[in-house]
Every structure is written in C-alpha cells, then in structure tokens.
Write a protein that holds these residues in place. Structure first.
Motif, PDB file in Angstrom:
ATOM      1  N   PRO A 292       0.834  -1.198   0.000  1.00 26.99           N
ATOM      2  CA  PRO A 292       0.000   0.000   0.000  1.00 26.99           C
ATOM      3  C   PRO A 292       0.871   1.252   0.000  1.00 26.99           C
ATOM      4  CG  PRO A 292       0.142  -0.870   2.212  1.00 26.99           C
ATOM      5  CD  PRO A 292       0.894  -1.827   1.324  1.00 26.99           C
ATOM      6  N   ASP A 293       0.268   2.398   0.260  1.00 22.17           N
ATOM      7  CA  ASP A 293       1.001   3.661   0.316  1.00 22.17           C
ATOM      8  C   ASP A 293       2.267   3.535   1.150  1.00 22.17           C
ATOM      9  OD1 ASP A 293      -0.917   4.885  -1.209  1.00 22.17           O
ATOM     10  OD2 ASP A 293      -1.633   6.239   0.364  1.00 22.17           O
ATOM     11  N   THR A 298       5.260   0.951   7.952  1.00 19.97           N
ATOM     12  CA  THR A 298       5.923   1.466   9.140  1.00 19.97           C
ATOM     13  C   THR A 298       6.807   0.402   9.778  1.00 19.97           C
ATOM     14  OG1 THR A 298       4.164   0.770  10.635  1.00 19.97           O
ATOM     15  CG2 THR A 298       3.884   2.908   9.546  1.00 19.97           C
ATOM     16  N   MET A 299       7.524   0.804  10.821  1.00 23.14           N
ATOM     17  CA  MET A 299       8.410  -0.127  11.510  1.00 23.14           C
ATOM     18  C   MET A 299       7.662  -1.207  12.279  1.00 23.14           C
ATOM     19  SD  MET A 299      11.365   0.781  10.597  1.00 23.14           S
ATOM     20  CE  MET A 299      12.289  -0.342  11.635  1.00 23.14           C
ATOM     21  N   THR A 300       6.363  -1.059  12.443  1.00 18.61           N
ATOM     22  CA  THR A 300       5.598  -2.038  13.226  1.00 18.61           C
ATOM     23  C   THR A 300       4.898  -3.078  12.355  1.00 18.61           C
ATOM     24  OG1 THR A 300       3.672  -0.569  13.288  1.00 18.61           O
ATOM     25  CG2 THR A 300       5.246  -0.396  15.103  1.00 18.61           C
ATOM     26  N   VAL A 301       4.966  -2.962  11.029  1.00 18.64           N
ATOM     27  CA  VAL A 301       4.345  -4.000  10.193  1.00 18.64           C
ATOM     28  C   VAL A 301       5.151  -5.287  10.354  1.00 18.64           C
ATOM     29  CG1 VAL A 301       3.455  -2.271   8.597  1.00 18.64           C
ATOM     30  CG2 VAL A 301       5.633  -3.395   8.081  1.00 18.64           C
ATOM     31  N   VAL A 405       0.797  -6.161   4.695  1.00 19.50           N
ATOM     32  CA  VAL A 405       0.874  -4.800   5.249  1.00 19.50           C
ATOM     33  C   VAL A 405      -0.501  -4.176   5.149  1.00 19.50           C
ATOM     34  CG1 VAL A 405       1.893  -2.514   5.026  1.00 19.50           C
ATOM     35  CG2 VAL A 405       3.289  -4.539   4.583  1.00 19.50           C
ATOM     36  N   PRO A 406      -1.132  -3.863   6.270  1.00 19.85           N
ATOM     37  CA  PRO A 406      -2.452  -3.231   6.193  1.00 19.85           C
ATOM     38  C   PRO A 406      -2.350  -1.825   5.618  1.00 19.85           C
ATOM     39  CG  PRO A 406      -1.647  -3.261   8.458  1.00 19.85           C
ATOM     40  CD  PRO A 406      -0.676  -4.057   7.653  1.00 19.85           C
ATOM     41  N   GLY A 407      -3.346  -1.462   4.832  1.00 24.71           N
ATOM     42  CA  GLY A 407      -3.347  -0.127   4.239  1.00 24.71           C
ATOM     43  C   GLY A 407      -3.961  -0.159   2.860  1.00 24.71           C
ATOM     44  N   LYS A 408      -3.912   0.973   2.203  1.00 17.41           N
ATOM     45  CA  LYS A 408      -4.499   1.080   0.863  1.00 17.41           C
ATOM     46  C   LYS A 408      -3.656   1.994   0.001  1.00 17.41           C
ATOM     47  CE  LYS A 408      -7.571   4.514   2.938  1.00 17.41           C
ATOM     48  NZ  LYS A 408      -8.961   4.823   3.327  1.00 17.41           N
ATOM     49  N   ILE A 409      -3.905   1.912  -1.294  1.00 17.25           N
ATOM     50  CA  ILE A 409      -3.228   2.798  -2.240  1.00 17.25           C
ATOM     51  C   ILE A 409      -4.164   3.970  -2.514  1.00 17.25           C
ATOM     52  CG2 ILE A 409      -2.200   3.009  -4.531  1.00 17.25           C
ATOM     53  CD1 ILE A 409      -1.874  -0.076  -4.490  1.00 17.25           C
ATOM     54  N   THR A 410      -3.722   5.139  -2.183  1.00 27.11           N
ATOM     55  CA  THR A 410      -4.550   6.329  -2.385  1.00 27.11           C
ATOM     56  C   THR A 410      -3.991   7.166  -3.528  1.00 27.11           C
ATOM     57  OG1 THR A 410      -3.280   7.741  -0.875  1.00 27.11           O
ATOM     58  CG2 THR A 410      -5.028   6.381   0.092  1.00 27.11           C
ATOM     59  N   GLU A 411      -4.836   8.006  -4.081  1.00 26.08           N
ATOM     60  CA  GLU A 411      -4.381   8.905  -5.149  1.00 26.08           C
ATOM     61  C   GLU A 411      -3.326   9.868  -4.607  1.00 26.08           C
ATOM     62  OE1 GLU A 411      -7.374  10.464  -7.904  1.00 26.08           O
ATOM     63  OE2 GLU A 411      -8.806   9.078  -6.987  1.00 26.08           O
ATOM     64  N   GLN A 412      -3.461  10.263  -3.364  1.00 22.00           N
ATOM     65  CA  GLN A 412      -2.442  11.131  -2.774  1.00 22.00           C
ATOM     66  C   GLN A 412      -1.130  10.380  -2.593  1.00 22.00           C
ATOM     67  OE1 GLN A 412      -2.842  14.515  -2.159  1.00 22.00           O
ATOM     68  NE2 GLN A 412      -0.605  14.353  -1.961  1.00 22.00           N
ATOM     69  N   GLY A 413      -1.221   9.107  -2.230  1.00 22.29           N
ATOM     70  CA  GLY A 413      -0.012   8.297  -2.100  1.00 22.29           C
ATOM     71  C   GLY A 413       0.712   8.148  -3.427  1.00 22.29           C
ATOM     72  N   ALA A 447      13.458   7.929  -2.698  1.00 20.02           N
ATOM     73  CA  ALA A 447      13.153   7.955  -4.129  1.00 20.02           C
ATOM     74  C   ALA A 447      13.072   6.536  -4.693  1.00 20.02           C
ATOM     75  CB  ALA A 447      14.199   8.771  -4.870  1.00 20.02           C
ATOM     76  N   GLU A 448      13.907   5.640  -4.165  1.00 17.38           N
ATOM     77  CA  GLU A 448      13.888   4.253  -4.632  1.00 17.38           C
ATOM     78  C   GLU A 448      12.575   3.559  -4.269  1.00 17.38           C
ATOM     79  OE1 GLU A 448      15.738   3.443  -6.850  1.00 17.38           O
ATOM     80  OE2 GLU A 448      17.825   3.043  -6.324  1.00 17.38           O
ATOM     81  N   ILE A 449      12.100   3.781  -3.043  1.00 18.11           N
ATOM     82  CA  ILE A 449      10.809   3.192  -2.662  1.00 18.11           C
ATOM     83  C   ILE A 449       9.712   3.728  -3.574  1.00 18.11           C
ATOM     84  CG2 ILE A 449       9.071   2.952  -0.851  1.00 18.11           C
ATOM     85  CD1 ILE A 449      11.334   3.327   1.207  1.00 18.11           C
ATOM     86  N   ALA A 450       9.720   5.048  -3.780  1.00 21.07           N
ATOM     87  CA  ALA A 450       8.713   5.664  -4.641  1.00 21.07           C
ATOM     88  C   ALA A 450       8.761   5.076  -6.047  1.00 21.07           C
ATOM     89  CB  ALA A 450       8.925   7.177  -4.684  1.00 21.07           C
ATOM     90  N   ARG A 451       9.967   4.917  -6.570  1.00 29.00           N
ATOM     91  CA  ARG A 451      10.143   4.396  -7.937  1.00 29.00           C
ATOM     92  C   ARG A 451       9.612   2.976  -8.071  1.00 29.00           C
ATOM     93  NH1 ARG A 451      14.400   1.451 -10.615  1.00 29.00           N
ATOM     94  NH2 ARG A 451      15.607   1.385  -8.673  1.00 29.00           N
ATOM     95  N   VAL A 452      10.007   2.083  -7.151  1.00 37.93           N
ATOM     96  CA  VAL A 452       9.586   0.684  -7.317  1.00 37.93           C
ATOM     97  C   VAL A 452       8.115   0.496  -6.968  1.00 37.93           C
ATOM     98  CG1 VAL A 452      11.894  -0.286  -7.055  1.00 37.93           C
ATOM     99  CG2 VAL A 452      10.443  -0.021  -5.027  1.00 37.93           C
ATOM    100  N   GLN A 453       7.576   1.342  -6.101  1.00 32.09           N
ATOM    101  CA  GLN A 453       6.137   1.249  -5.846  1.00 32.09           C
ATOM    102  C   GLN A 453       5.335   1.653  -7.077  1.00 32.09           C
ATOM    103  OE1 GLN A 453       5.127   3.278  -1.998  1.00 32.09           O
ATOM    104  NE2 GLN A 453       4.423   1.215  -1.524  1.00 32.09           N
TER     105      GLN A 453
END
Length: 539
Positions: A292-293, A298-301, A405-413, A447-453
């Motif tokens: 997800p976003d 986070t460190m707790t997942v 990983v709980p969560g969702k993909i948002t347009e803002q993300g 930037a790497e996380i953003a790119r591969v996501q």
C-alpha cells in the motif's frame, strides 16, 4: 602529472583535493582494484542469479551450509574500538565542509560522513569531501563565511565514513581501462590518508558498509581491510565496520556477515528505508507482494518488526552494537503545532527503538540530537544494551518475507511518490543527494521506494481506494503536473526535472525496475561518459 599509462582520470583534479589525488594514493587504489575487482564482479553476478531464482518462485531462506556458524556459541566479534563504546545517537549527512563541522559539533556520539545515499557522487563532491574529512581529522577545517565562523568544538563526534556500495563504479578513474569500484575509491582514499593519523589521535578508521546482499560480500570487505592494513604497516584490527542490513537477502545472513568481519565488526544497523526498497524489488515477480502507500509501511508491520527483532538478537549474541534507523524529520519553522507533531514522531520512534534493545539510533538534523539523546539517556543507563540478549525471540524465514501490510493505495499516495521521485532525482543530477521534501530529509532510499512502488502498481494494475487502475497512462498527467511544481522549487534546474520525468516514465513501463536509480542517472554527472574524449588524461 604522470602516474603511468594504465591509469587515467577523465576530469581535472580540483585544487582543494590536490593533496588527496596523489601518485601514492592512486598507486594504492590500483593495488586494491587489481586485487579485488574480479571478485567484486563475481559477487555482483551472484546477485543476478539470486534475483532470477526469486523471480522463478524460490524463496529466500537461512543458508543450510552456514548453519554451524549461526548455531555455534563459541565466537563473538571484536570488542568496541575507542570511541565506539557508546553510540546512542549518530548523526548522518554528506561531506561538504559546513555539514561536516555542524555534524561533528552537534552533540551526537558519532557522525557518519556519507559518500553514499545522501550524497550525489559528482567528482567535486567525492574528492573535495575527502579533503574536508582529511582536514577535520587534523582540526584544520575551521573557516569563516559572511562574518560567521565555523569551528570544531573541543570534543567533536567520532567520525565514521560510509563509502559507496559494491554495485557503483567510480567512472572517472580508470585502471587498466576499467572504472574502479566506488567502494574501493572511497574507502581507499580515506584509509590511505587518514588511518595512521586517526590511530595517533586515539581512534581508528571506522566505516559503515552499505547495500550488501551476501556474506561473501562482507568477506571481500574483510580481505580489503586486511590487505590495506598490512600494506600501510599498521596493526591488524584497527578498522571497525558497521554493516547496514538494508537488503532482503542480507536479513537471512546477519550472523554470517558478522562472522566474516569478526575482528573488524562493530555491529549492524537497521537501514530501514533501503530495506523496504529491497523488500519490494527482490520480490518483484509476485503480485501478492504489492504494497500500500509508502506511509503505511511502518516499523511495526510484520516484516519490519521481524527484521528488527532478529537484528538486535543477533548483534547482542555476538557482543556488538545493534543500531536503530533514521528519523528523517527536520524542524518545521513558523508552525509550532506542526513542528511539535513531527518531534513527537521522533520521540515515539526513538522510544520504540531503545525499548526494543537497540544500542543507538540515527538522526538527520542537529536539532534532533537532543531529543534522541534524552530518550536514550532515560532508558539506556549504560553505554549500550549488549546484555539484553532477546533470547525469547524466534524469527522464521516466512516472517522475514511476510508481505502482509495493512493499508491502501490512495491517489495522494501515488502523487506523493511521483513528487518524491522527481524532486530527488532532479536534485541528485544537480549534485545534491540530501534533499528536504515535505519537512523530511530524504536520501536516495526514499526515491527508490517511490520508484519501485510506482512500477509495482503499474505492473500489477493495482487500484486506488477510489477504484482507479494505476497504469503508465494514468500516471502521465500526474508526472506532468508534478514536474511543473518541482521545476518551480528553489535550486531545481527544470532541465534536470525533465530528465527525471522521462526516466521515471520509462521505469513504470519496464518489465522489471532497474536495480538502482543512482546507477541509471550516473551518466548525467560531470565527467561520466567522457572516456576517450578530450577530457581524458593520463596520471
């Protein structure tokens, strides 16, 4: 200046670094290159084989052939070197002169001077950065600008240096027609010029080692250390190295990595952001690993918690430091409420780390040093927590690779990832590898996380929480809109934003993401790609 026909520079030596790039230092680099380059290439080839195996569905596991190392109670690493007994707060940053002074004076226990992810490897950054560290060690770095004095304090932080990872070359220095490893270039220059001086001053040459994916890569570093120490006639064991566990394969080989560096080891670090990047990239071929976003990881997942718990247990079992990760927050001026919320995030993060058993933590800004120190001082009374063995912890290979990983993909993300990737890549091409974005001090890992996501979401046609399918065509107008915004930011070259946007647009259409954006964008830096041209000169 001639050093031999088989050694070439493609760029001039800056005047400030003429005492760094010398015949003697280049001869030393040539020894390292000629001794270790073949092994480096073999190990990089092994990374590709591991990736192919993962793509074909073979999961990573703890290595059966090194089970005896993991289970043996009879070995431990070297005791802490002078100045590394207490590392409760470490500050990190690039090696420009002002940053070096401010970091050394910040009140942190150590300063990790970075030639890697928070640094853009322009030629000037690399060699003038070496000159800055040379002068800092000798307390000759003080200067004045615009009436303001920058001067080292009486007891500055202990210096640790992070060279580039094994995958990156230094393309502006060719030995026998081949670019030298960026790792060996950064390590070699620093060690050659400063090891003896550091020992005289009661410390030693200390390093952070990034991006490793196998314990044999740690063995290569260990052999580099041993040869270098012998070559300069110094006592074996003066070097200490902390390894960043920031790739998924390395998480399965923590004990083996410590074992390979035994007499040179000073612990492991949770390189959290690069670890998330590696977790996604290594498991790229399997749709069930879509995340997800970025803000939800986070460190707790589960997979992050498992990796942290195993790292602390492993380090304390072998009597070395288990270092926590980076708090990227920076002070927010002119908004006290927002600043307090940000600082509370730092406090919560550092409290989680010290209570888990970490021996220290990272911050990116001097203003965060006291916050982190206060937390560790209150909760860690001794110099470290090696006595907290965490023997109750059991971490399985499935827990390490658990992608739930709980969560969702948002347009803002989605938009945040586009903005972060474009902002960082454009700044990096401009020569700045440490960039404030939305009140966070970001380096290449973000930037790497953003790119591969973005690649992952396109690859598997993921949907946002509003039902929109993410594809290259869906991203195209977002790239255009965010490029326009980024181009207007202070200090950003619109031409570099265009390069970044075209690069990212190509990435999201690729069958697989590139290994590293820093490798891809290196061609845009000064002196790269000019081999054989007019700028080539023999040393």
């Amino acid at each position: 200046m001639s050093f031999g026909k088989e050694i070439h520079l493609t760029v001039p030596i800056p005047k400030e670094a003429e005492h760094i790039i010398t015949k003697e230092s280049i001869d030393f680099l040539a020894i390292l290159h000629r001794t270790f380059e073949k092994r480096r290439q073999e190990l990089l080839g092994n990374r590709k084989k591991v990736q192919e195996s993962l793509d074909n569905g073979t999961p990573l596991t703890f290595l059966p052939e090194t089970k005896n190392i993991r289970e043996s109670p009879s070995w431990s690493c070297a005791p802490p070197a002078p100045g590394l007994e207490d590392r409760r707060v470490e500050i990190t940053g690039p090696t420009d002169r002002k940053m070096v002074i401010n970091a050394l004076n910040s009140g942190s226990k150590t300063f990790m001077a970075d030639f890697e992810d928070s640094n853009s490897p322009t030629w000037t950054n690399m060699v003038v950065g070496q000159a800055n560290l040379y002068h800092a060690i000798r307390r000759q770095i003080d200067f004045e600008i615009n009436g303001k004095q920058y001067k080292l304090s009486e007891k500055p932080a202990v210096l640790i240096v992070r060279p580039r990872g094994w995958h990156l070359p230094e393309p502006r220095l060719l030995i026998d027609g081949i670019p030298i490893s960026g790792s060996l270039f950064d390590f070699g220059l620093y060690f050659f010029h400063n090891a003896s001086e550091l020992v005289k001053r009661g410390f030693g040459p200390y390093f952070y080692l990034p991006k490793m994916e196998h314990h044999l890569e740690a063995r290569l570093w260990n052999d580099v250390f041993s040869l270098s120490t012998s070559h300069l006639g110094l006592k074996q064991g003066i070097i200490r190295a902390t390894v960043l566990i920031e790739t998924l394969p390395a998480a399965f080989q923590m004990e083996e990595i410590l074992y390979e560096l035994k007499e040179h080891s000073s612990g492991l670090n949770c390189g959290r952001w690069d670890y998330i990047f590696s977790f996604i990239k290594k498991q790229r071929a399997h749709k069930q690993n879509v995340m997800p976003d970025r803000s939800d990881v986070t460190m707790t997942v589960p997979f992050m918690n498992a990796y942290v718990q195993l790292l602390i247990q492993t380090c304390h079992k072998r009597k070395v430091a288990a270092m926590g990760g980076m708090s990227a927050q920076i002070p927010i001026k002119n908004d006290s409420d927002a600043n307090e919320r940000a600082m509370n995030k730092v406090r919560a993060d550092k409290l989680r780390e010290v209570q888990a058993g970490h021996d220290g933590t990272w911050v990116a800004h001097p203003a965060l040093v006291k916050i982190a120190l206060d937390i560790f001082n209150e909760n860690m009374k001794g110099p470290n927590q090696y006595h907290i063995r965490r023997e109750e912890v059991t971490v399985t290979d499935k827990q390490i690779a658990d992608s739930s990983v709980p969560g969702k993909i948002t347009e803002q993300g989605v938009r945040d990832n586009v903005s972060a990737a474009l902002s960082y890549c454009a700044a990096w091409i401009s020569g700045n590898g440490c960039v404030p974005i939305n009140y966070l001090m970001e380096d290449a890992a973000t930037a790497e996380i953003a790119r591969v996501q973005l690649w992952q979401w396109c690859k598997y046609a993921s949907k946002t929480d509003t039902g929109k399918t993410i594809s290259p065509s869906y991203l195209q107008p977002i790239f255009s809109e965010e490029s326009s915004k980024v181009s207007k930011l202070p200090g950003i070259d619109p031409g570099h934003v265009k390069i970044a946007s075209e690069y990212m647009a190509g990435q999201v259409k690729s069958q697989w993401p590139s290994d590293f954006l820093t490798s891809d964008l290196l061609v845009h830096l000064e002196g790269v790609g000019t081999v054989g041209g007019k700028s080539k000169s023999s040393l």
